[in-house]
Design an enzyme around this catalytic site. Structure first.
Site, PDB file in Angstrom:
ATOM      1  N   GLY A 178      -8.946  -8.299  -1.435  1.00 18.06           N
ATOM      2  CA  GLY A 178     -10.110  -7.463  -1.674  1.00 18.06           C
ATOM      3  C   GLY A 178     -11.196  -7.600  -0.617  1.00 18.06           C
ATOM      4  O   GLY A 178     -11.881  -8.625  -0.575  1.00 18.06           O
TER       5      GLY A 178
ATOM      6  N   LYS B  57       0.559  -9.498  -9.165  1.00 19.36           N
ATOM      7  CA  LYS B  57      -0.672  -9.067  -8.501  1.00 19.36           C
ATOM      8  C   LYS B  57      -1.514  -8.310  -9.521  1.00 19.36           C
ATOM      9  O   LYS B  57      -1.039  -7.359 -10.136  1.00 19.36           O
ATOM     10  CB  LYS B  57      -0.378  -8.165  -7.302  1.00 19.36           C
ATOM     11  CG  LYS B  57      -1.624  -7.781  -6.495  1.00 19.36           C
ATOM     12  CD  LYS B  57      -1.246  -6.995  -5.238  1.00 19.36           C
ATOM     13  CE  LYS B  57      -2.473  -6.788  -4.344  1.00 19.36           C
ATOM     14  NZ  LYS B  57      -3.509  -5.938  -4.943  1.00 19.36           N
TER      15      LYS B  57
ATOM     16  N   GLN C 283       7.580  -5.188  -4.196  1.00 20.89           N
ATOM     17  CA  GLN C 283       6.675  -5.027  -5.336  1.00 20.89           C
ATOM     18  C   GLN C 283       7.222  -3.961  -6.277  1.00 20.89           C
ATOM     19  O   GLN C 283       7.523  -2.846  -5.863  1.00 20.89           O
ATOM     20  CB  GLN C 283       5.261  -4.640  -4.926  1.00 20.89           C
ATOM     21  CG  GLN C 283       4.341  -4.674  -6.151  1.00 20.89           C
ATOM     22  CD  GLN C 283       2.926  -4.224  -5.899  1.00 20.89           C
ATOM     23  OE1 GLN C 283       2.698  -3.069  -5.546  1.00 20.89           O
ATOM     24  NE2 GLN C 283       1.966  -5.124  -6.073  1.00 20.89           N
TER      25      GLN C 283
ATOM     26  N   CYS D  13      -2.627  -1.666  -9.744  1.00 21.90           N
ATOM     27  CA  CYS D  13      -2.850  -0.299  -9.272  1.00 21.90           C
ATOM     28  C   CYS D  13      -3.598   0.516 -10.324  1.00 21.90           C
ATOM     29  O   CYS D  13      -3.176   0.566 -11.486  1.00 21.90           O
ATOM     30  CB  CYS D  13      -1.522   0.365  -8.939  1.00 21.90           C
ATOM     31  SG  CYS D  13      -1.711   2.046  -8.289  1.00 21.90           S
TER      32      CYS D  13
ATOM     33  N   GLY E 161      -5.693  -6.074   3.143  1.00 18.81           N
ATOM     34  CA  GLY E 161      -5.323  -4.715   2.789  1.00 18.81           C
ATOM     35  C   GLY E 161      -5.399  -3.771   3.967  1.00 18.81           C
ATOM     36  O   GLY E 161      -4.751  -3.983   4.994  1.00 18.81           O
ATOM     37  N   ARG E 162      -6.217  -2.750   3.873  1.00 20.46           N
ATOM     38  CA  ARG E 162      -6.218  -1.669   4.857  1.00 20.46           C
ATOM     39  C   ARG E 162      -6.607  -2.087   6.267  1.00 20.46           C
ATOM     40  O   ARG E 162      -6.246  -1.419   7.234  1.00 20.46           O
ATOM     41  CB  ARG E 162      -7.112  -0.527   4.346  1.00 20.46           C
ATOM     42  CG  ARG E 162      -6.355   0.330   3.358  1.00 20.46           C
ATOM     43  CD  ARG E 162      -7.207   1.099   2.391  1.00 20.46           C
ATOM     44  NE  ARG E 162      -6.367   2.000   1.606  1.00 20.46           N
ATOM     45  CZ  ARG E 162      -5.534   1.608   0.632  1.00 20.46           C
ATOM     46  NH1 ARG E 162      -5.435   0.327   0.315  1.00 20.46           N
ATOM     47  NH2 ARG E 162      -4.785   2.477  -0.019  1.00 20.46           N
TER      48      ARG E 162
ATOM     49  N   MET F 164       0.850  -1.188   0.000  1.00 17.96           N
ATOM     50  CA  MET F 164       0.000   0.000   0.000  1.00 17.96           C
ATOM     51  C   MET F 164       0.885   1.237   0.000  1.00 17.96           C
ATOM     52  O   MET F 164       1.706   1.418   0.909  1.00 17.96           O
ATOM     53  CB  MET F 164      -0.924  -0.011   1.225  1.00 17.96           C
ATOM     54  CG  MET F 164      -1.957  -1.128   1.189  1.00 17.96           C
ATOM     55  SD  MET F 164      -3.015  -1.187   2.677  1.00 17.96           S
ATOM     56  CE  MET F 164      -1.931  -2.034   3.841  1.00 17.96           C
TER      57      MET F 164
ATOM     58  N   HIS G 296      -6.817  -9.442  -7.001  1.00 19.89           N
ATOM     59  CA  HIS G 296      -7.764  -8.533  -6.360  1.00 19.89           C
ATOM     60  C   HIS G 296      -9.126  -8.794  -7.007  1.00 19.89           C
ATOM     61  O   HIS G 296      -9.295  -8.595  -8.206  1.00 19.89           O
ATOM     62  CB  HIS G 296      -7.331  -7.085  -6.578  1.00 19.89           C
ATOM     63  CG  HIS G 296      -8.145  -6.097  -5.798  1.00 19.89           C
ATOM     64  ND1 HIS G 296      -7.614  -4.940  -5.275  1.00 19.89           N
ATOM     65  CD2 HIS G 296      -9.452  -6.077  -5.437  1.00 19.89           C
ATOM     66  CE1 HIS G 296      -8.549  -4.262  -4.642  1.00 19.89           C
ATOM     67  NE2 HIS G 296      -9.681  -4.929  -4.734  1.00 19.89           N
TER      68      HIS G 296
END
Length: 338
Positions: free
Chosen positions: A214, A141, A72, A102, A235-236, A20, A173
Site C-alpha cells: 500500500g 492477501k 493468486q 480486491c 504495487g503500481r 495487478m 494492504h
C-alpha cells in the site's frame, strides 16, 4: 517447470510485486525478472472458474525464468480452490495466494476478494482445504478492514481465525476497502494508509510472517517498513518505474543492471512471443517505464505506446534515439562542471 529455491533464500525478508489485473501478465513478469533475481512475482488474480471451466493453460502458463512466482487465486469455494491449488503446484508455481483484498464490484458479485473479510470462517475453510491439497506455501492477501469493519480488533480476529488453520503468511494492504461507494481506483487512494496497524499486527503476532502493501514507492520507504514487518509488496510503482526493482538489489548486494542490457535481453523474448502470434502492442506496453525519470523517457513512451511500434525495428530505433538523448544530456552536464 523448473522449481526455484529463491523463496528459501529470501526467507529473512521479502520484496514482492503485487498482483495487478491486466498488468502483471506473463510478459510483464519476464521483463520484471530481468531487473532482480530475488523479487517475488505474482500473477494477476485468476478465478477458480477460469481455471476449472476455461483455458487453464492460457491463465497458468509461465516462463521458467519468472521464478520465484506466486499464483493468486480468486474464489470462495473450498473444493474448487483446493483443485486449483493442486494444479498450481503441479504446474510448477512456488506458492499460491488467496485474494481477500480486491474491492471491485465484479469480484464482490461472485463472492471473491475483499468482501470475504466479513466471513473469516469461510476463508479459514478455504485455506485449510488449499493447504491440505499441496506441499507448497498457501498465503492470504487482505485489507485491514472493509466498510463497517474498520477496527484493528476486527482485522486481528480475521487473521487469528485464518491462522488457526496453520497459515502463517499474510500480505496486508494497509488500507480499508469501502465496497459500497468507492471505485477500485478510489479504494487504492482514498482510504488513509494505516501502516501502524500492520506494524502492530506483526508485534502482537510475531510468529506470523507479515508482508505489507500500500502506497510504497521508494527503496528508502521499503527499508523503513522492513524495520517493522517481514516483507514489502510494491504495487503500481513497480510497473510505472520498473528500475525500482533493480534498486532493491542493494538488499542482496547486487550490481545495478544497465537499462540497455535489460532491453537487449528482452528482445529474444519479444521475438518469440511475436512468433507465437502475440501482438507487439501487448508486450511493449509493459516496457514503457524502462527509462522513467531519464531524459528522453517521454519520447520512448510515445514511440512504443498506442500501437506506434509495428515491428522489432521500431523498438531498435527508439533505443538508438533515447541512447543519444541520454548521452547528450550527460555531455551537457559534464560541460557545465568544467
Amino acid at each position: 517447470m523448473i522449481k526455484s529455491d529463491t523463496l528459501e533464500n529470501t526467507k529473512d525478508f521479502r520484496i514482492s510485486v503485487a498482483p495487478m489485473m491486466d498488468w502483471t501478465t506473463r510478459d510483464y513478469r519476464f521483463f520484471a525478472r530481468l531487473f532482480n533475481p530475488n523479487i517475488v512475482l505474482y500473477t494477476e488474480m485468476v478465478t477458480t472458474g477460469a481455471i476449472i471451466h476455461g483455458d487453464a493453460k492460457r491463465h497458468m502458463d509461465f516462463s521458467s525464468q519468472e521464478h520465484p512466482l506466486v499464483l493468486q487465486l480468486g474464489g470462495s469455494n473450498p473444493q474448487d480452490l483446493a483443485i486449483c491449488t493442486k494444479m498450481a503446484e503441479d504446474w510448477g508455481y512456488d506458492e499460491v495466494n488467496l485474494n481477500v483484498g480486491c474491492p471491485s464490484d465484479r469480484v464482490q458479485n461472485n463472492k471473491i476478494g475483499a468482501c470475504l473479510m466479513a466471513e473469516p470462517n469461510l476463508v479459514a475453510e478455504c485455506i485449510d482445504q488449499m493447504q491440505k491439497a499441496v506441499t507448497i506455501p498457501v498465503t492470504v492477501k487482505h485489507r485491514i478492514g472493509i466498510d463497517e469493519m474498520q477496527s484493528y480488533e476486527e482485522m486481528l480476529h480475521f487473521v487469528d481465525t485464518v491462522a488457526a488453520t496453520g497459515c502463517t503468511h499474510f500480505v496486508v494492504h494497509a488500507r480499508i476497502a469501502i465496497l459500497q461507494g468507492l471505485s477500485p481506483k478510489e479504494n487504492r487512494e482514498v482510504p488513509p494508509l494505516r501502516y501502524e496497524d500492520v506494524y502492530r499486527l506483526k508485534h502482537e503476532r510475531p510468529n506470523l510472517t507479515i508482508e505489507m502493501n500500500g502506497g510504497i514507492k521508494t527503496f528508502e520507504e521499503t527499508q523503513q517498513h522492513l524495520q517493522h514487518v517481514d516483507g514489502v509488496m510494491i504495487g503500481r510503482e513497480a510497473y510505472h518505474n520498473p528500475y525500482l526493482l533493480a534498486e532493491f538489489g542493494h538488499f542482496w548486494n547486487l550490481d545495478m543492471p544497465d537499462r540497455f542490457n535489460i532491453i537487449q535481453q528482452m528482445m529474444p523474448y519479444i521475438e518469440k512471443r511475436l512468433a507465437e502470434g502475440a501482438p507487439l502492442s501487448i508486450i511493449t506496453r509493459h516496457i514503457l517505464g524502462l527509462f522513467q525519470n531519464l531524459p528522453g523517457a517521454r519520447k520512448w513512451r510515445q514511440a512504443l505506446s498506442g500501437g506506434n511500434a509495428k515491428s522489432i525495428r521500431d523498438i531498435e530505433i527508439a533505443l538508438v534515439n533515447i541512447r543519444e538523448t541520454i548521452q547528450r544530456s550527460e555531455d551537457q552536464q559534464q560541460e557545465q562542471h568544467i
